[in-house]
Design an enzyme around this catalytic site. Structure first.
Site, PDB file in Angstrom:
ATOM      1  N   ASP A   1       0.851  -1.207   0.000  1.00 39.42           N
ATOM      2  CA  ASP A   1       0.000   0.000   0.000  1.00 39.42           C
ATOM      3  C   ASP A   1       0.885   1.256   0.000  1.00 39.42           C
ATOM      4  O   ASP A   1       0.378   2.375  -0.024  1.00 39.42           O
ATOM      5  CB  ASP A   1      -1.018  -0.009   1.144  1.00 39.42           C
ATOM      6  CG  ASP A   1      -0.372  -0.070   2.516  1.00 39.42           C
ATOM      7  OD1 ASP A   1       0.868  -0.154   2.613  1.00 39.42           O
ATOM      8  OD2 ASP A   1      -1.127  -0.029   3.510  1.00 39.42           O
ATOM      9  N   SER A   2       2.218   1.056  -0.045  1.00 42.14           N
ATOM     10  CA  SER A   2       3.136   2.179  -0.295  1.00 42.14           C
ATOM     11  C   SER A   2       2.890   2.745  -1.692  1.00 42.14           C
ATOM     12  O   SER A   2       3.403   3.815  -2.027  1.00 42.14           O
ATOM     13  CB  SER A   2       4.593   1.736  -0.153  1.00 42.14           C
ATOM     14  OG  SER A   2       4.841   0.559  -0.890  1.00 42.14           O
TER      15      SER A   2
ATOM     16  N   GLU B   1       9.434  -4.064  10.478  1.00 45.96           N
ATOM     17  CA  GLU B   1       9.827  -2.769   9.924  1.00 45.96           C
ATOM     18  C   GLU B   1      10.408  -1.860  10.996  1.00 45.96           C
ATOM     19  O   GLU B   1       9.791  -1.620  12.039  1.00 45.96           O
ATOM     20  CB  GLU B   1       8.606  -2.102   9.249  1.00 45.96           C
ATOM     21  CG  GLU B   1       8.961  -0.757   8.631  1.00 45.96           C
ATOM     22  CD  GLU B   1       7.947  -0.238   7.618  1.00 45.96           C
ATOM     23  OE1 GLU B   1       6.983  -0.943   7.307  1.00 45.96           O
ATOM     24  OE2 GLU B   1       8.146   0.904   7.143  1.00 45.96           O
TER      25      GLU B   1
ATOM     26  N   ASP C   1      -0.987  -6.179  -0.098  1.00 43.23           N
ATOM     27  CA  ASP C   1      -1.362  -5.514   1.156  1.00 43.23           C
ATOM     28  C   ASP C   1      -2.868  -5.332   1.254  1.00 43.23           C
ATOM     29  O   ASP C   1      -3.508  -4.888   0.297  1.00 43.23           O
ATOM     30  CB  ASP C   1      -0.716  -4.114   1.220  1.00 43.23           C
ATOM     31  CG  ASP C   1       0.511  -4.080   2.109  1.00 43.23           C
ATOM     32  OD1 ASP C   1       0.677  -4.979   2.950  1.00 43.23           O
ATOM     33  OD2 ASP C   1       1.315  -3.137   1.945  1.00 43.23           O
TER      34      ASP C   1
ATOM     35  N   GLU D   1      -1.200  -5.449   8.729  1.00 47.45           N
ATOM     36  CA  GLU D   1      -0.402  -4.841   9.796  1.00 47.45           C
ATOM     37  C   GLU D   1      -1.059  -5.096  11.153  1.00 47.45           C
ATOM     38  O   GLU D   1      -2.267  -4.903  11.292  1.00 47.45           O
ATOM     39  CB  GLU D   1      -0.296  -3.326   9.561  1.00 47.45           C
ATOM     40  CG  GLU D   1       0.462  -2.975   8.291  1.00 47.45           C
ATOM     41  CD  GLU D   1       0.593  -1.466   8.072  1.00 47.45           C
ATOM     42  OE1 GLU D   1       0.221  -0.675   8.967  1.00 47.45           O
ATOM     43  OE2 GLU D   1       1.075  -1.089   6.990  1.00 47.45           O
TER      44      GLU D   1
ATOM     45  N   LYS E   1      -1.164  -9.438   3.046  1.00 49.62           N
ATOM     46  CA  LYS E   1      -0.398  -8.976   4.227  1.00 49.62           C
ATOM     47  C   LYS E   1      -1.249  -8.009   5.023  1.00 49.62           C
ATOM     48  O   LYS E   1      -1.964  -7.185   4.430  1.00 49.62           O
ATOM     49  CB  LYS E   1       0.913  -8.306   3.794  1.00 49.62           C
ATOM     50  CG  LYS E   1       1.689  -7.683   4.961  1.00 49.62           C
ATOM     51  CD  LYS E   1       3.126  -7.349   4.601  1.00 49.62           C
ATOM     52  CE  LYS E   1       3.326  -6.025   3.905  1.00 49.62           C
ATOM     53  NZ  LYS E   1       2.865  -4.842   4.656  1.00 49.62           N
TER      54      LYS E   1
HETATM   55  O1  KIV Z   1       3.621  -1.116   1.631  1.00 47.85           O
HETATM   56  C1  KIV Z   1       4.813  -1.449   1.666  1.00 47.85           C
HETATM   57  O2  KIV Z   1       5.608  -1.157   0.763  1.00 47.85           O
HETATM   58  C2  KIV Z   1       5.279  -2.210   2.823  1.00 47.85           C
HETATM   59  C3  KIV Z   1       6.769  -2.410   2.936  1.00 47.85           C
HETATM   60  C4  KIV Z   1       7.410  -1.184   3.437  1.00 47.85           C
HETATM   61  C5  KIV Z   1       7.085  -3.595   3.772  1.00 47.85           C
HETATM   62  O3  KIV Z   1       4.509  -2.620   3.622  1.00 47.85           O
END
Ligand code: KIV
Length: 272
Positions: A52-53, A190, A91, A123, A121
């Site tokens: 989600d980056s 992280e 994500d 969090e 994934k």
């Molecule tokens: O969204 C992302 O890119 C991440 C990484 C920083 C692990 O969760």
């Protein structure tokens, strides 16, 4: 060739487990589109994270919070089309799994069904237990994410190193063990102290993938645009830049603009 004749040995969650057992480091990078994912997969990466980056590097937002489920599915679908070998982790965006486990499961099912991704994934630790367990019962592999969790940025207020205090470190160790017990196949750690990441990695039988967590995690992940030097502003200590693509791309576009302006593009070989 049909996909059924493809002989590439694909990365699976089981293979990641085997890699940890024999001490082979796991490589992971983000990708958000077809063209980049094709290069990253061909280069031999083990895991592609549709992170989600994308909210930061693709959409220009300050945080990851605005990312929508439809946006993640769009990016993941493009990545999956390009990938031949890597395991694709997608994500779950903010707000699609924290509410309740039923909503979490339907978000995860949409990602898997519509994008063709291989896993998701999320969090958090013990607070998302029910969502993790429910998603796993549907046969969807889940990766955890502890330490700096960017979806909680407004709770913490900064992107500084996490778990430097004893109580926070203890909680992180407990959460890592719980995520393993719930059935996660791996955990992203992280921005935590290297010693803590080492200790967690030694205690778990599932792989840990670090970002700003030192050298002793079972694998490493970086955001593609950061390590390629496309994104100039982000300069944390843990980031190693492998290229300066911002300068390369800027130069190429400047040359193109100059050629068009002076009329040297196209030349006679570039015409029909
Ligand atoms: O969204 C992302 O890119 C991440 C990484 C920083 C692990 O969760």
């Amino acid at each position: 060739m049909s996909i059924h004749q493809n002989t590439t040995k694909k990365i699976t969650t089981h293979r990641l487990q085997e890699m940890k057992q024999r001490g082979e480091k796991i490589s992971m990078l983000t990708a958000y589109d077809y063209s980049m994912a094709k290069i990253v997969d061909e280069a031999g990466i083990d895991i592609i994270l549709v992170g989600d980056s994308a909210s930061n590097v693709m959409a220009g937002n300050e945080t990851t919070l605005p990312m929508k489920l439809d946006d993640m599915i769009y990016h993941a679908t493009s990545v999956v089309r390009a990938v031949n070998r890597a395991l694709v982790v997608v994500d779950m965006p903010f707000g699609t799994y924290q509410g309740n486990s039923k909503e979490a499961l339907s978000s995860a099912i949409r990602i898997m069904k519509e994008s063709g991704g291989h896993s998701i994934k999320m969090e958090g630790g013990r607070e998302i237990k029910e969502s993790i367990e429910r998603i796993l019962t549907a046969g969807i592999p889940v990766m955890g994410h502890l330490g700096l969790t960017p979806q909680s940025i407004f709770k913490f207020g900064t992107y500084t190193v996490r778990a430097t205090e004893e109580s926070e470190a203890q909680r992180l160790i407990e959460d890592a063990l719980l995520l393993q017990e719930y059935g996660c196949f791996g955990i992203v750690l992280e921005k935590i102290p290297a010693e803590l990441a080492k200790m967690v990695s030694e205690r778990l039988h599932i792989p840990t993938i670090g970002i700003g967590a030192g050298k002793d995690t079972d694998g490493q992940v970086l955001v593609l645009h950061d390590m390629l030097g496309i994104n100039k502003e982000f300069k944390p200590r843990f980031l190693r830049r492998y290229a300066d693509l911002y300068a390369v791309m800027l130069g190429a576009v400047q040359n193109y603009v100059a050629d068009v302006k002076e009329g040297s593009f196209p030349n006679e070989n570039e015409c029909y």
